[in-house]
Design a protein around this motif. Structure first.
Motif, short mmCIF file in Angstrom:
data_model
loop_
_atom_site.label_atom_id
_atom_site.label_comp_id
_atom_site.label_asym_id
_atom_site.label_seq_id
_atom_site.Cartn_x
_atom_site.Cartn_y
_atom_site.Cartn_z
N HIS A 60 68.49 -17.27 -53.28
CA HIS A 60 68.13 -18.05 -54.47
C HIS A 60 68.79 -17.47 -55.71
O HIS A 60 69.01 -16.27 -55.81
CB HIS A 60 66.61 -18.04 -54.64
CG HIS A 60 66.07 -19.15 -55.49
ND1 HIS A 60 66.27 -19.20 -56.86
CD2 HIS A 60 65.32 -20.24 -55.18
CE1 HIS A 60 65.66 -20.28 -57.35
NE2 HIS A 60 65.09 -20.93 -56.35
N GLU A 108 68.48 -17.37 -65.78
CA GLU A 108 69.69 -17.95 -66.35
C GLU A 108 70.69 -16.91 -66.85
O GLU A 108 71.90 -17.08 -66.73
CB GLU A 108 69.32 -18.89 -67.49
CG GLU A 108 70.50 -19.64 -68.09
CD GLU A 108 70.08 -20.61 -69.17
OE1 GLU A 108 70.97 -21.17 -69.84
OE2 GLU A 108 68.86 -20.81 -69.36
N ILE A 135 72.59 -15.27 -63.12
CA ILE A 135 72.31 -16.20 -62.02
C ILE A 135 72.50 -15.56 -60.65
O ILE A 135 71.70 -15.75 -59.74
CB ILE A 135 73.21 -17.45 -62.15
CG1 ILE A 135 72.72 -18.32 -63.30
CG2 ILE A 135 73.24 -18.24 -60.86
CD1 ILE A 135 71.41 -19.03 -63.05
N TYR A 190 69.28 -23.94 -61.42
CA TYR A 190 69.15 -22.79 -60.53
C TYR A 190 70.21 -22.81 -59.42
O TYR A 190 69.94 -22.50 -58.26
CB TYR A 190 67.75 -22.72 -59.91
CG TYR A 190 66.65 -22.56 -60.93
CD1 TYR A 190 66.60 -21.44 -61.76
CD2 TYR A 190 65.65 -23.52 -61.08
CE1 TYR A 190 65.60 -21.29 -62.71
CE2 TYR A 190 64.65 -23.38 -62.03
CZ TYR A 190 64.63 -22.26 -62.84
OH TYR A 190 63.64 -22.11 -63.78
#
Length: 541
Positions: free
Chosen positions: A220, A224, A227, A292
């Protein structure tokens, strides 16, 4: 069928023999946002994943394994054996500031194993409710939980940031040991989780069976500001990957594969690998672009995480056990994430509840016989789409996010020079060595088995169908797995018949409360900068 239990005999005074069935240990490893093209098992050598691949190639690859399209729904279905829309857990995943969780009226998978005498442990991600103590893992059947309660976190600082009115942007720690914030932890979170999982295995009392879930943060995206995160030395090992972002992602996946190898090694040294069922899955497809995004790739499948297209819902799945007799090491039957509850309970010789959407596939996987599943649903009342797979056909209707519903990932495949040797990666892997020590060596001549998993698309996408304003898209996903050709006008009667089935299922959905309410009382600065519980428990929920 009780092929997974080992007959354990104790000889008493040389004249009496007592034999009991020893229940299998079960280790379930879950990757987060891992795309179809992010494992070398599916044909690409860009990111070598030899440990994951060898579990599949010496166990059984699940060629048509489907999950829900996003984190919370897929994990809810896995834990309950029910479609997420049947329990109000569909759609956009739970936010840290949202008061929602799997209803406490639902009995979860670890509770069934705990009732059967298993030691039950969760390492890593939860993400099915953290606003109330009653929603937490240790209230839902796990003896222990070390991990993050929400959807993701920073790989080094273990924080999640959220922005909502009137609070603004807030940051807090979601990492806990049971009910205590884990402020003392240091290191790369994939390594931290691996170390904790192997410690549980090493300390496990072998007189009881083990149910261990290792639910990784990888792969994942993080917050921000950063990332993608991976140790620099591992990023350097991926220098053959052309795009910098994809290179970092490749290192994230490498660490995930290393973790799988270490867990298998720990099981072997504990002396319990031969009586352990291992499952490895991704919770949904990868997020190549958008919110994301982690530069994962579902190539050549269409769509990303959060969409009902194949790239969002068709993901890697495998089962490994010494009891599997499937000589093809491949199973092409349909399987859904909700099927794990009845399948694993059956494998452990436990009773299966009668009110599940999930279907038991243990015998089918073991003997390589056809799947009992013919229909699957993906229903999201947050975005506003619904889909059904019925036999070889898939129908999609409602509103999809078009920028996530196209074909992506082709540009991420570029390699500088030659790709790493797949054979060398396999020969140098931890699992390859463990299989030899186990007396079940993998023959390098069997590497051709991964060819069965390769998906090829025969047509170039032209005038891609996007459902909207009541229109539908219909695909033959057996012949057209990349969903390039809409058949709704060619087969109107078939389309209408399948649409009736889907409409009937949509009517069974428990709607979510929308719009989502983000509670100001959840703000981490009100709880020493932790994302902890803030609502009183509701026993009647």
């Amino acid at each position: 069928m009780k092929t997974t239990n080992i007959l354990f005999c104790i000889f008493v005074f040389s004249s009496t023999t007592t034999c009991v069935l020893r229940k299998p240990n079960i280790v379930l490893i879950i990757a987060d946002d891992l795309g179809w093209n992010d494992v070398s098992l599916h044909g690409s050598d860009q990111i070598p994943t030899p440990n994951i691949d060898l579990l599949a190639l010496s166990g059984v690859t699940l060629g048509r394994y489907y999950s829900h399209a996003i984190c919370t729904p897929s994990r809810s279905a896995l834990l309950t054996g029910k479609y997420s829309h049947k329990i109000g857990m569909q759609g956009y995943p739970i936010l840290m500031s949202e008061d929602r969780g799997i209803p406490i009226s639902e009995k979860l998978l670890p509770e069934y194993f705990k009732d059967a005498g298993y030691a039950t442990h969760l390492v890593g991600k939860w993400h099915v409710g953290a606003s109330r103590t009653e929603y937490l893992p240790t209230s839902r059947g796990f003896d222990s939980h070390f991990g993050h309660r929400g959807g993701f976190m920073d790989y080094y600082e273990y924080t999640i940031e959220e922005t909502y009115s009137p609070v603004g942007t807030v940051s807090g720690l979601p990492l806990f040991r049971n009910l205590t914030p884990a402020w003392d932890v240091e290191g790369y979170i994939t390594d931290v989780y691996t170390s904790h999982a192997t410690s549980i295995i090493e300390k496990h009392d072998k007189t009881s069976p083990l149910f261990l879930v290792v639910s990784h943060n990888a792969a994942h995206a993080s917050n921000e500001a950063s990332i993608l995160q991976a140790p620099p030395k591992d990023v350097r090992k991926m220098r053959h990957v052309a795009m910098t972002s994809r290179r970092i992602f490749a290192a994230v996946v490498k660490k995930l594969d290393d973790s799988v190898g270490e867990i298998i090694e720990a099981l072997y040294h504990k002396g319990i690998l031969e009586n352990t069922i291992i499952v490895f899955i991704s919770d949904n497809g990868g997020m190549t672009t958008g919110e994301y995004h982690n530069y994962a790739s579902n190539y050549p499948l269409r769509g990303l995480k959060t969409t009902p297209f194949e790239g969002g819902v068709r993901v890697i799945g495998l089962v490994w056990s010494t009891s599997l007799k499937n000589s093809d090491h491949y199973w092409d039957g349909y399987m859904h994430v909700s099927d794990w509850m009845p399948t694993l309970l059956t494998a452990a010789n436990l009773d299966v509840p009668s009110d599940l959407d999930g279907i038991n596939h243990w015998e089918s996987i073991t003997s390589n016989t056809p799947s009992k599943r013919k229909t699957m649903y993906e229903i999201d009342d947050y975005t506003g789409y619904a889909s059904i797979i019925f036999g070889d056909y898939k129908l999609v209707t409602g509103n999809v996010i078009e920028r996530y519903s196209n074909h992506q990932g082709s540009d991420l495949r570029e390699i500088i020079g030659k790709a790493p040797s797949y054979t060398d990666a396999i020969l140098g892997s931890t699992v390859y060595n463990i299989l030899k020590l186990l007396g079940r060596p993998f023959s390098i001549t069997d590497l051709h088995l991964r060819n069965k998993t390769v998906i090829e698309c025969n047509s170039t996408p032209i005038n891609i169908c996007f459902p909207a304003d009541g229109t539908v898209c219909l695909y033959d996903i057996k012949k057209d797995p990349c969903e390039t050709t809409d058949l709704s006008k060619a087969y109107p009667e078939l389309m209408r018949m399948i649409k009736v089935l889907l409409d009937t299922e949509v009517a069974r959905m428990i709607p979510r409360t929308l719009p989502v309410f983000r509670d100001p009382l959840a703000a981490p600065y009100l709880a020493n900068y932790t994302w902890t519980t803030w609502m009183s428990d509701l026993k009647s929920y």
